[in-house]
Design an enzyme around this catalytic site. Structure first.
Site, PDB file in Angstrom:
ATOM      1  N   ASN A 136      64.656 -36.357 -22.528  1.00  0.00           N
ATOM      2  CA  ASN A 136      63.516 -35.994 -23.378  1.00  0.00           C
ATOM      3  C   ASN A 136      63.205 -37.144 -24.341  1.00  0.00           C
ATOM      4  O   ASN A 136      63.956 -37.388 -25.281  1.00  0.00           O
ATOM      5  CB  ASN A 136      63.852 -34.705 -24.148  1.00  0.00           C
ATOM      6  CG  ASN A 136      62.683 -34.193 -24.959  1.00  0.00           C
ATOM      7  OD1 ASN A 136      61.949 -34.957 -25.577  1.00  0.00           O
ATOM      8  ND2 ASN A 136      62.520 -32.881 -24.975  1.00  0.00           N
ATOM      9  N   ASP A 193      72.483 -29.365 -27.309  1.00  0.00           N
ATOM     10  CA  ASP A 193      71.870 -28.187 -26.711  1.00  0.00           C
ATOM     11  C   ASP A 193      71.253 -27.415 -27.860  1.00  0.00           C
ATOM     12  O   ASP A 193      71.901 -27.184 -28.883  1.00  0.00           O
ATOM     13  CB  ASP A 193      72.893 -27.326 -25.969  1.00  0.00           C
ATOM     14  CG  ASP A 193      72.205 -26.315 -25.063  1.00  0.00           C
ATOM     15  OD1 ASP A 193      71.290 -26.717 -24.321  1.00  0.00           O
ATOM     16  OD2 ASP A 193      72.572 -25.129 -25.102  1.00  0.00           O
ATOM     17  N   SER A 194      70.009 -27.094 -27.718  1.00  0.00           N
ATOM     18  CA  SER A 194      69.323 -26.429 -28.811  1.00  0.00           C
ATOM     19  C   SER A 194      68.369 -25.400 -28.266  1.00  0.00           C
ATOM     20  O   SER A 194      68.022 -25.401 -27.079  1.00  0.00           O
ATOM     21  CB  SER A 194      68.569 -27.451 -29.674  1.00  0.00           C
ATOM     22  OG  SER A 194      67.687 -28.221 -28.888  1.00  0.00           O
ATOM     23  N   GLY A 238      58.176 -28.859 -27.971  1.00  0.00           N
ATOM     24  CA  GLY A 238      58.834 -27.581 -27.699  1.00  0.00           C
ATOM     25  C   GLY A 238      58.138 -26.424 -28.404  1.00  0.00           C
ATOM     26  O   GLY A 238      56.921 -26.271 -28.321  1.00  0.00           O
ATOM     27  N   LYS A 241      60.806 -33.199 -41.327  1.00  0.00           N
ATOM     28  CA  LYS A 241      61.506 -32.486 -40.260  1.00  0.00           C
ATOM     29  C   LYS A 241      62.974 -32.895 -40.197  1.00  0.00           C
ATOM     30  O   LYS A 241      63.859 -32.054 -40.024  1.00  0.00           O
ATOM     31  CB  LYS A 241      60.811 -32.762 -38.919  1.00  0.00           C
ATOM     32  CG  LYS A 241      61.372 -31.959 -37.758  1.00  0.00           C
ATOM     33  CD  LYS A 241      60.590 -32.245 -36.480  1.00  0.00           C
ATOM     34  CE  LYS A 241      61.175 -31.487 -35.317  1.00  0.00           C
ATOM     35  NZ  LYS A 241      60.483 -31.751 -34.053  1.00  0.00           N
ATOM     36  N   HIS A 243      66.772 -27.867 -37.549  1.00  0.00           N
ATOM     37  CA  HIS A 243      68.091 -27.589 -36.979  1.00  0.00           C
ATOM     38  C   HIS A 243      68.747 -28.870 -36.484  1.00  0.00           C
ATOM     39  O   HIS A 243      69.922 -29.128 -36.747  1.00  0.00           O
ATOM     40  CB  HIS A 243      67.977 -26.570 -35.844  1.00  0.00           C
ATOM     41  CG  HIS A 243      67.013 -26.964 -34.765  1.00  0.00           C
ATOM     42  ND1 HIS A 243      65.723 -27.380 -35.013  1.00  0.00           N
ATOM     43  CD2 HIS A 243      67.137 -27.011 -33.409  1.00  0.00           C
ATOM     44  CE1 HIS A 243      65.114 -27.652 -33.881  1.00  0.00           C
ATOM     45  NE2 HIS A 243      65.950 -27.438 -32.887  1.00  0.00           N
TER      46      HIS A 243
END
Length: 199
Positions: free
Chosen positions: A10, A70-71, A155, A177, A182
Site C-alpha cells: 500500500n 495490521d489495522s 481506506g 493525522k 491509530h
C-alpha cells in the site's frame, strides 16, 4: 545505514510510515514491486497475530528487518466488524469507496449513539539478525459519519468522524493525522521501542 523494509504494498501506508520515521538513522523502504513474493495468508484471530505473521514471513523471505502492520475499523453497532477483515470487507474485489459505502449502508438510519467506532492498528517489527520481535498497538476513537467527506487519507478515513476536530479523518492534515490516528499512535510507540532496541 541499516535498512528496514516496510512489508506492505500500500503506497499510501508506505509514504506515511517513511515520513513518520524520517528522523531515525534507518533507511525505510517499501517492498520492491519487482519481487514476486508469495501472498501472506492473514488467518490470525487478531491484529497482532496477522501483523506478526506478515513481518515474520517477509523477514524470512528477504533476510531483512521488516516492519508490518495490521489495522482495521471496528464499529460497535456491527459487533466490531469489519475488524481484522477491513481490507477485504464485502469481498476482495471492492475498492476503498465501495467498502466504506457498505459500512454506511449497514448503519443507515442509526443515530449517532449507535455509530461509535474505533480505528485499531498493531505494528510488528521482526529482526532476524538479532532475534528481536516488537509489537505495539494504537487506537483512535470516533463516530461513523452519515456521509463521506474529505480527500486526504485512504481506506475508511472519509467516513470516520472525529468530534474533537469536527472533521473526518480524510479532512485533517497528514501532520494532524500522525498525532492522533491509530497508526500514528502505534508508530510513536514503535519509534520509542526502536530507539531503545538500537541505541
Amino acid at each position: 545505514m541499516r535498512k528496514i523494509v516496510i512489508g506492505s504494498g500500500n503506497q499510501h501506508k508506505i509514504e506515511e510510515i517513511k515520513a513518520f520515521f524520517s528522523d531515525l538513522e534507518f533507511d525505510f523502504e517499501g517492498l520492491d514491486p519487482e519481487l514476486e513474493l508469495p501472498e501472506v495468508i492473514e488467518d490470525g484471530k487478531s491484529y497482532q497475530e496477522n501483523a506478526l505473521k506478515k513481518a515474520r514471513q517477509r523477514a524470512e523471505e528477504l533476510n531483512e528487518i521488516v516492519l508490518a502492520d495490521d489495522s482495521g475499523l471496528s464499529v460497535e453497532y456491527l459487533d466490531g466488524a469489519p475488524g481484522i477483515y477491513s481490507a477485504r470487507f464485502g469481498g476482495a474485489d471492492l475498492n476503498d469507496q465501495e467498502k466504506y459505502l457498505k459500512v454506511l449502508e449497514l448503519l443507515k438510519g442509526q443515530p449517532e449513539a449507535k455509530r461509535k467506532a474505533a480505528f485499531i492498528s498493531v505494528i510488528a517489527l521482526v529482526d532476524p539478525f538479532r532475534n528481536i520481535e516488537i509489537t505495539v498497538k494504537g487506537k483512535c476513537e470516533g463516530i461513523i459519519a452519515k456521509e463521506p467527506a474529505g480527500e486526504n487519507g485512504f481506506g475508511y478515513d472519509p467516513i470516520f468522524y472525529l468530534p474533537e476536530y469536527d472533521k473526518t479523518m480524510a479532512q485533517i492534515s497528514q501532520e494532524e493525522k500522525n498525532k492522533i490516528s491509530h497508526r500514528g499512535r502505534a508508530l510513536q510507540k514503535m519509534k520509542t521501542r526502536i530507539k531503545e532496541s538500537y541505541n
